[in-house]
Design a protein around this motif. Structure first.
Motif, PDB file in Angstrom:
ATOM      1  N   MET A   1       0.841  -1.187   0.000  1.00 41.19           N
ATOM      2  CA  MET A   1       0.000   0.000   0.000  1.00 41.19           C
ATOM      3  C   MET A   1       0.876   1.238   0.000  1.00 41.19           C
ATOM      4  O   MET A   1       2.033   1.182   0.383  1.00 41.19           O
ATOM      5  N   TYR A   2       0.332   2.334  -0.387  1.00 43.78           N
ATOM      6  CA  TYR A   2       1.071   3.582  -0.570  1.00 43.78           C
ATOM      7  C   TYR A   2       0.867   4.543   0.592  1.00 43.78           C
ATOM      8  O   TYR A   2       0.909   5.756   0.417  1.00 43.78           O
ATOM      9  N   LEU A   3       0.689   4.007   1.776  1.00 41.88           N
ATOM     10  CA  LEU A   3       0.351   4.811   2.942  1.00 41.88           C
ATOM     11  C   LEU A   3       1.414   5.860   3.264  1.00 41.88           C
ATOM     12  O   LEU A   3       1.088   7.030   3.469  1.00 41.88           O
ATOM     13  N   GLN A   4       2.671   5.467   3.300  1.00 43.71           N
ATOM     14  CA  GLN A   4       3.727   6.411   3.661  1.00 43.71           C
ATOM     15  C   GLN A   4       3.845   7.536   2.637  1.00 43.71           C
ATOM     16  O   GLN A   4       4.010   8.699   3.002  1.00 43.71           O
ATOM     17  N   GLU A   5       3.738   7.195   1.351  1.00 45.90           N
ATOM     18  CA  GLU A   5       3.804   8.215   0.314  1.00 45.90           C
ATOM     19  C   GLU A   5       2.653   9.205   0.447  1.00 45.90           C
ATOM     20  O   GLU A   5       2.845  10.413   0.295  1.00 45.90           O
ATOM     21  N   ILE A   6       1.465   8.697   0.738  1.00 47.75           N
ATOM     22  CA  ILE A   6       0.290   9.560   0.903  1.00 47.75           C
ATOM     23  C   ILE A   6       0.483  10.482   2.109  1.00 47.75           C
ATOM     24  O   ILE A   6       0.180  11.678   2.036  1.00 47.75           O
ATOM     25  N   LYS A   7       0.996   9.959   3.195  1.00 45.22           N
ATOM     26  CA  LYS A   7       1.241  10.772   4.384  1.00 45.22           C
ATOM     27  C   LYS A   7       2.223  11.900   4.073  1.00 45.22           C
ATOM     28  O   LYS A   7       2.016  13.049   4.485  1.00 45.22           O
ATOM     29  N   THR A   8       3.265  11.598   3.318  1.00 49.28           N
ATOM     30  CA  THR A   8       4.254  12.619   2.950  1.00 49.28           C
ATOM     31  C   THR A   8       3.632  13.667   2.037  1.00 49.28           C
ATOM     32  O   THR A   8       3.845  14.871   2.225  1.00 49.28           O
ATOM     33  N   ILE A   9       2.851  13.224   1.060  1.00 51.90           N
ATOM     34  CA  ILE A   9       2.191  14.160   0.148  1.00 51.90           C
ATOM     35  C   ILE A   9       1.216  15.046   0.909  1.00 51.90           C
ATOM     36  O   ILE A   9       1.151  16.257   0.669  1.00 51.90           O
ATOM     37  N   LEU A  10       0.454  14.467   1.823  1.00 53.43           N
ATOM     38  CA  LEU A  10      -0.473  15.269   2.632  1.00 53.43           C
ATOM     39  C   LEU A  10       0.277  16.318   3.444  1.00 53.43           C
ATOM     40  O   LEU A  10      -0.125  17.486   3.492  1.00 53.43           O
ATOM     41  N   ALA A  11       1.363  15.916   4.071  1.00 52.15           N
ATOM     42  CA  ALA A  11       2.143  16.846   4.891  1.00 52.15           C
ATOM     43  C   ALA A  11       2.680  17.993   4.050  1.00 52.15           C
ATOM     44  O   ALA A  11       2.597  19.160   4.447  1.00 52.15           O
ATOM     45  N   ASP A  12       3.219  17.662   2.882  1.00 54.33           N
ATOM     46  CA  ASP A  12       3.791  18.685   2.013  1.00 54.33           C
ATOM     47  C   ASP A  12       2.726  19.586   1.406  1.00 54.33           C
ATOM     48  O   ASP A  12       2.854  20.809   1.416  1.00 54.33           O
ATOM     49  N   THR A  13       1.672  18.984   0.869  1.00 53.38           N
ATOM     50  CA  THR A  13       0.629  19.736   0.184  1.00 53.38           C
ATOM     51  C   THR A  13      -0.154  20.624   1.143  1.00 53.38           C
ATOM     52  O   THR A  13      -0.498  21.760   0.806  1.00 53.38           O
ATOM     53  N   LEU A  14      -0.422  20.115   2.338  1.00 55.43           N
ATOM     54  CA  LEU A  14      -1.229  20.863   3.302  1.00 55.43           C
ATOM     55  C   LEU A  14      -0.386  21.689   4.266  1.00 55.43           C
ATOM     56  O   LEU A  14      -0.935  22.367   5.136  1.00 55.43           O
ATOM     57  N   LEU A  16       1.407  20.737   6.760  1.00 51.82           N
ATOM     58  CA  LEU A  16       1.110  20.304   8.124  1.00 51.82           C
ATOM     59  C   LEU A  16       2.315  20.570   9.029  1.00 51.82           C
ATOM     60  O   LEU A  16       3.451  20.567   8.564  1.00 51.82           O
ATOM     61  N   PRO A  17       2.069  20.784  10.308  1.00 51.21           N
ATOM     62  CA  PRO A  17       3.181  21.009  11.246  1.00 51.21           C
ATOM     63  C   PRO A  17       4.119  19.807  11.279  1.00 51.21           C
ATOM     64  O   PRO A  17       3.694  18.673  11.021  1.00 51.21           O
ATOM     65  N   PRO A  18       5.390  20.029  11.598  1.00 48.97           N
ATOM     66  CA  PRO A  18       6.343  18.916  11.670  1.00 48.97           C
ATOM     67  C   PRO A  18       5.832  17.809  12.591  1.00 48.97           C
ATOM     68  O   PRO A  18       5.331  18.069  13.674  1.00 48.97           O
ATOM     69  N   GLY A  19       5.937  16.583  12.121  1.00 51.68           N
ATOM     70  CA  GLY A  19       5.522  15.435  12.906  1.00 51.68           C
ATOM     71  C   GLY A  19       4.061  15.066  12.761  1.00 51.68           C
ATOM     72  O   GLY A  19       3.658  13.978  13.167  1.00 51.68           O
ATOM     73  N   ALA A  20       3.254  15.955  12.192  1.00 51.83           N
ATOM     74  CA  ALA A  20       1.815  15.684  12.067  1.00 51.83           C
ATOM     75  C   ALA A  20       1.554  14.479  11.173  1.00 51.83           C
ATOM     76  O   ALA A  20       0.669  13.667  11.459  1.00 51.83           O
ATOM     77  N   ALA A  21       2.318  14.351  10.104  1.00 53.45           N
ATOM     78  CA  ALA A  21       2.112  13.223   9.189  1.00 53.45           C
ATOM     79  C   ALA A  21       2.445  11.901   9.862  1.00 53.45           C
ATOM     80  O   ALA A  21       1.823  10.884   9.580  1.00 53.45           O
ATOM     81  N   ASP A  22       3.420  11.916  10.770  1.00 56.40           N
ATOM     82  CA  ASP A  22       3.803  10.686  11.468  1.00 56.40           C
ATOM     83  C   ASP A  22       2.665  10.148  12.325  1.00 56.40           C
ATOM     84  O   ASP A  22       2.575   8.950  12.569  1.00 56.40           O
ATOM     85  N   ALA A  23       1.801  11.046  12.774  1.00 61.38           N
ATOM     86  CA  ALA A  23       0.686  10.642  13.628  1.00 61.38           C
ATOM     87  C   ALA A  23      -0.482  10.070  12.826  1.00 61.38           C
ATOM     88  O   ALA A  23      -1.390   9.470  13.399  1.00 61.38           O
ATOM     89  N   LEU A  24      -0.470  10.260  11.515  1.00 59.87           N
ATOM     90  CA  LEU A  24      -1.561   9.763  10.685  1.00 59.87           C
ATOM     91  C   LEU A  24      -1.467   8.254  10.517  1.00 59.87           C
ATOM     92  O   LEU A  24      -0.379   7.697  10.372  1.00 59.87           O
TER      93      LEU A  24
END
Length: 83
Positions: A1-14, A16-24
């Motif tokens: 699954m592409y979960l990690q890539e999606i989390k990174t894209i969400l963090a960059d595109t939105l 998000l504060p540092p570390g927020a994507a790690d919590a997703l």
């Protein structure tokens, strides 16, 4: 699954504060739960997904369920890449 890539894209595109994507997680809600994910951000996110993964997304391919959770978005990307 592409979960990690999606989390990174969400963090960059939105922006998000540092570390927020790690919590997703795959079950993390998107629409209505992340204030940064408004209608303009959805358009930007779609463009980023198209560019990052090299596919085109037609308007009739997406609906609210696509952006319900991080996991549903990752499953959509996986579907597009295997179609």
């Amino acid at each position: 699954m592409y979960l990690q890539e999606i989390k990174t894209i969400l963090a960059d595109t939105l922006s998000l504060p540092p570390g927020a994507a790690d919590a997703l997680t795959a079950d993390s809600a998107l629409m209505g739960s992340i204030p940064e994910l408004d209608s303009m951000a959805v358009v930007q996110l779609i463009a980023t997904l198209e560019e990052q993964f090299g596919f085109a997304i037609d308007d009739d391919e997406i609906d609210a369920s696509t952006f319900a959770t991080v996991g549903s978005l990752a499953k959509f990307v996986e579907f597009k890449l295997t179609a």
